[in-house]
Design a protein around this motif. Sequence first.
Motif, mmCIF file in Angstrom:
data_model
loop_
_atom_site.group_PDB
_atom_site.id
_atom_site.type_symbol
_atom_site.label_atom_id
_atom_site.label_comp_id
_atom_site.label_asym_id
_atom_site.label_seq_id
_atom_site.Cartn_x
_atom_site.Cartn_y
_atom_site.Cartn_z
ATOM 1 N N PHE A 58 14.946 12.325 37.175
ATOM 2 C CA PHE A 58 14.990 13.789 37.329
ATOM 3 C C PHE A 58 16.031 14.170 38.377
ATOM 4 O O PHE A 58 16.862 15.049 38.154
ATOM 5 C CB PHE A 58 13.619 14.333 37.749
ATOM 6 C CG PHE A 58 12.581 14.235 36.682
ATOM 7 C CD1 PHE A 58 12.617 15.078 35.572
ATOM 8 C CD2 PHE A 58 11.560 13.312 36.768
ATOM 9 C CE1 PHE A 58 11.658 14.995 34.584
ATOM 10 C CE2 PHE A 58 10.591 13.213 35.777
ATOM 11 C CZ PHE A 58 10.645 14.052 34.686
ATOM 12 N N VAL A 235 3.102 22.416 25.050
ATOM 13 C CA VAL A 235 3.928 21.241 25.347
ATOM 14 C C VAL A 235 4.466 20.637 24.050
ATOM 15 O O VAL A 235 5.647 20.296 23.947
ATOM 16 C CB VAL A 235 3.112 20.195 26.151
ATOM 17 C CG1 VAL A 235 3.891 18.905 26.309
ATOM 18 C CG2 VAL A 235 2.746 20.746 27.514
ATOM 19 N N ASN A 239 8.573 20.840 23.101
ATOM 20 C CA ASN A 239 9.315 19.581 23.008
ATOM 21 C C ASN A 239 9.564 19.134 21.574
ATOM 22 O O ASN A 239 10.169 18.089 21.364
ATOM 23 C CB ASN A 239 8.550 18.472 23.743
ATOM 24 C CG ASN A 239 8.513 18.704 25.233
ATOM 25 O OD1 ASN A 239 9.360 19.410 25.780
ATOM 26 N ND2 ASN A 239 7.530 18.129 25.902
ATOM 27 N N PRO A 257 16.008 21.706 22.502
ATOM 28 C CA PRO A 257 16.203 20.266 22.305
ATOM 29 C C PRO A 257 17.260 19.941 21.249
ATOM 30 O O PRO A 257 18.116 19.079 21.472
ATOM 31 C CB PRO A 257 14.820 19.782 21.849
ATOM 32 C CG PRO A 257 13.869 20.762 22.407
ATOM 33 C CD PRO A 257 14.584 22.079 22.389
ATOM 34 N N THR A 278 20.514 20.374 30.139
ATOM 35 C CA THR A 278 19.251 19.652 30.237
ATOM 36 C C THR A 278 18.509 20.049 31.511
ATOM 37 O O THR A 278 17.293 20.278 31.492
ATOM 38 C CB THR A 278 19.512 18.130 30.242
ATOM 39 O OG1 THR A 278 20.398 17.828 29.167
ATOM 40 C CG2 THR A 278 18.237 17.362 30.053
ATOM 41 N N LEU A 282 14.830 21.955 31.841
ATOM 42 C CA LEU A 282 13.675 21.314 32.467
ATOM 43 C C LEU A 282 13.084 22.150 33.586
ATOM 44 O O LEU A 282 11.900 22.056 33.890
ATOM 45 C CB LEU A 282 14.074 19.950 33.036
ATOM 46 C CG LEU A 282 14.073 18.786 32.081
ATOM 47 C CD1 LEU A 282 14.224 17.482 32.843
ATOM 48 C CD2 LEU A 282 12.760 18.743 31.305
ATOM 49 N N ILE A 285 9.709 24.214 33.120
ATOM 50 C CA ILE A 285 8.555 23.326 32.938
ATOM 51 C C ILE A 285 8.173 22.684 34.265
ATOM 52 O O ILE A 285 6.995 22.606 34.634
ATOM 53 C CB ILE A 285 8.892 22.223 31.909
ATOM 54 C CG1 ILE A 285 9.149 22.835 30.543
ATOM 55 C CG2 ILE A 285 7.808 21.173 31.849
ATOM 56 C CD1 ILE A 285 7.933 23.029 29.722
ATOM 57 N N MET A 286 9.186 22.243 35.024
ATOM 58 C CA MET A 286 8.901 21.576 36.281
ATOM 59 C C MET A 286 8.278 22.544 37.287
ATOM 60 O O MET A 286 7.354 22.176 38.010
ATOM 61 C CB MET A 286 10.174 20.958 36.857
ATOM 62 C CG MET A 286 10.642 19.760 36.060
ATOM 63 S SD MET A 286 12.154 19.024 36.685
ATOM 64 C CE MET A 286 11.554 18.205 38.135
ATOM 65 N N PHE A 289 4.780 23.111 36.384
ATOM 66 C CA PHE A 289 4.004 21.895 36.637
ATOM 67 C C PHE A 289 3.685 21.741 38.114
ATOM 68 O O PHE A 289 2.589 21.303 38.481
ATOM 69 C CB PHE A 289 4.762 20.667 36.126
ATOM 70 C CG PHE A 289 3.956 19.403 36.179
ATOM 71 C CD1 PHE A 289 2.908 19.200 35.302
ATOM 72 C CD2 PHE A 289 4.238 18.418 37.109
ATOM 73 C CE1 PHE A 289 2.157 18.045 35.352
ATOM 74 C CE2 PHE A 289 3.490 17.257 37.165
ATOM 75 C CZ PHE A 289 2.452 17.073 36.279
ATOM 76 N N SER A 293 -0.208 21.559 38.132
ATOM 77 C CA SER A 293 -0.267 20.188 37.620
ATOM 78 C C SER A 293 -1.709 19.743 37.376
ATOM 79 O O SER A 293 -2.005 19.116 36.367
ATOM 80 C CB SER A 293 0.421 19.233 38.588
ATOM 81 O OG SER A 293 -0.306 19.163 39.798
ATOM 82 N N ILE A 296 -2.914 21.301 34.145
ATOM 83 C CA ILE A 296 -2.193 20.787 32.978
ATOM 84 C C ILE A 296 -2.639 19.364 32.671
ATOM 85 O O ILE A 296 -2.933 19.022 31.519
ATOM 86 C CB ILE A 296 -0.677 20.851 33.228
ATOM 87 C CG1 ILE A 296 -0.218 22.313 33.278
ATOM 88 C CG2 ILE A 296 0.089 20.102 32.142
ATOM 89 C CD1 ILE A 296 1.216 22.502 33.707
ATOM 90 N N ILE A 297 -2.720 18.525 33.713
ATOM 91 C CA ILE A 297 -3.118 17.133 33.487
ATOM 92 C C ILE A 297 -4.528 17.065 32.918
ATOM 93 O O ILE A 297 -4.779 16.394 31.917
ATOM 94 C CB ILE A 297 -3.029 16.317 34.796
ATOM 95 C CG1 ILE A 297 -1.578 16.170 35.237
ATOM 96 C CG2 ILE A 297 -3.652 14.937 34.610
ATOM 97 C CD1 ILE A 297 -1.399 15.511 36.586
#
Lengths: 307, 306
Positions: A58, A235, A239, A257, A278, A282, A285-286, A289, A293, A296-297
Motif C-alpha cells: 500500500f 465490497v 471490486n 477496476p 490505483t 483505494l 475504501i481505506m 476502513f 474496521s 466491517i471485519i
Amino acid sequence: MSQRITRSERAFSSRDPRATNVWGGSQGITSRHLNKVLRRVPVYLTLCLFVVLFAFPFYYLFVLATWPRQLMFTSPPRLWFGPGLAHNIHALFEAIPFHVNFFNSVGISVSAVVTQLFFCTMGGFAFAKYSFKGQNVLFSLILALIAVPPFLNIIPFFQMMSAFGWINTWYPLIVPMMANPFGIFLMTQFLKTSIPPDLMDAGRIDGMSEFGILLRVVFPLAKPAMSVLGIVTFVGTWNNFMGALVFLPNLERTTIPVALARLFHQAHTDYGAVMAGTAVSLLPIMLVFVFFSRRIISDLQAGALRG
Amino acid sequence: MKLYKFHQQRMAPYLFLAPFLILFVVFGLYPIAYSIFMSFFDWRMSGMQEFVGLENYTRLFEIDPFFPRSIYNTVVLLIFGSMLQHVFAIPLAITLNQSWLKGRGFFKAAYFLPYITSAVAITLVFNMVFAHSATGPPTGWINYALENWFNIPRVRWLSYPPAMHATLSIMLNWQFIGWNVVIYLAGLQSIPTQLYEAARIDGASLMQQHLRITLPLLLPVIFFATTLSIIGGMQLFDQPFILFDGYGGRGGAGNAGLTAAYYLMVQAFGGIGRFGRASAIAWTLFVFIILLTVLNKYVNKRLEER
C-alpha cells in the motif's frame, strides 16, 4: 474469564523452562517481570513484521503514484514520495475518463446494495414469518444455488443482457444481484429469530397492513443483518472485475477496476497514471476502513460464517 | 374488514416473494439450464449453432492442449496460493489470541485490509514490486533485495513459468492470510481455556498443547476456511488475467498464468466467442470444485475420527 486466563498465562510463562533458555538462562539475575517482558518482545516483533509485510505494498503504491514514469524506475527502487503526483493525475485523466468510471463504480455499488437489501429483506421476511405452499421446496432450491460460481452464469448472462439491450448499462451488475440466494438465506435466518410474532400481531391490531409491518417493524429490526449483507455486497460489487469486464466493454461506461486494467494493458503504459489511478481508487475504501474496521471485519466474517 | 385482513395475511408472503422469485427464475435458474444446453452445441457468439453432443467435453481431455495446462496451473496455485495461507494464518491467529496481547484490533485490521482491496489494485502494485529486467540494475524491490541483500541472482518473476506461479501464489497469500486469521481467531475463542490448564498440569509444552488441543478442536473451522479457499482458488481469474495481458496474453510465458477460469474467459470472450466450449469448461470446472470440496470433507472427517 479473561482475568483468569491472564493469571494462568503469567504463571505459566514464568515456569516455562524455554523462557529462560532463550534469554540466556538468566533467571537468577532477571526479575520475573523483566523475564515476562522479554518473552513478549519477540511476539510483538513478529506481529509487527507481518504488519510491515501487509502494509508495504500500500505504501509503495502511494509512493509510486508521486513519481512520473520517467523517474519511476530506479535502482534501488523508490522508497520516498516524489514531485509528480499532479503530473500523474493529469496523465490519468488524459488517458481514461476516471471521474466517470468512479461515478459508475459508486452508482453501481450503491444501487446494488440498496435494491438487494430491499428485495432480500422482503423475501426473507416471507420465508421467515409466514407459511405458504411449497415453502420448503423453494427454500432448498434457493440454498442449492448459493454454491453456483459466477463463471457458470457469465455466458448465459451475456446472451441475456445482449437480448435486453443492457450491455454498457448499470443493470447487469445490479439486477441479477437482487435475487442473490445468499442474501435471502441470510435474511431468512436472521428474521426467524429476531422478529417476535407478538410484535407483528400488535401491529395488525393497530391496523397496520402486512406491508406496513414490513416497513415499520421488520426493516428497523433487521438492521444488524442488513449491515452484514450490505457490506458483503458493497465490497463484492466495488471490486467486481469479471462482470464489468464482460458487460461494460465501453471505457465511458465501465467501472474503475476495468478502466485501470485497460490502461495497464495499453501498448505504452504510463505507469505513473496507472499508479495514481490505483491510489485514488483505494483511498476512499481505506479511509472508510480506518474508521469502521471493527464493524466491517465482523460483518464480513458473519457473512461468511452464515453463508 | 376482518375477512379482508385475513385474506391480506394469506396473500402477503406471495406478494413479498414475487419480485424475488421472478428475478430468481430469470437470473438464477434459467442461466444454469441455458449454460448446460449451450455446452452441447458448437455455439458461437455470432449465433452459429450445431449440436455436437459431448464433443465439447471430450475434446477438453483428448485434443485441447490448453485445458490440461490450465488445470495444472490452477492446482499448483491452489496448493501454494490458497492452501499455504492456512499454514501462516493458524499460527498467526494463535499468536493474536494470547490473552495478554495489546493492540489485537490494530493487528487484525492491518492484516485484514488486503482482503477488501480490489484484485486489480493488488495486481498492479505487485507488478511493480516483482518488476524485472534482463540488463541493468534491478528496478523491482524483490529482485533488488535478492541481489543486494542476499546475493541471489535475479528471477524473472513475470516471464519464467515456475516463478510466475510463485508470484501469483505470493499475491494470493498476501491478500487472504488476514481473512483466514480473522476466521481462525473466531474459532480459537470458542475453545475452553480449562483444557489448556489441564494439559499444563500434565506437563504438556506449548507446542504439544497446540498440536493436541488447538488443532483438533479447530478442525471444523479449518474445514470451513479451506473450503472457502478451494472454491475461491479454483475460480482464480482476476489476478492472472490482469498480470499476464488479458485475453491476448493467454497467461503469459508458457501459459503459466492461464488458470481454468482464465481459459474459459479467453474461449468465451477472447476471440470469436466459443460459448459452447467455454460452457463445457465451466461445467467441468464446477464438477472439479465439488469433487475437491467432497475430498476436503472426507480428509477432515478422517482427521476428526483420529
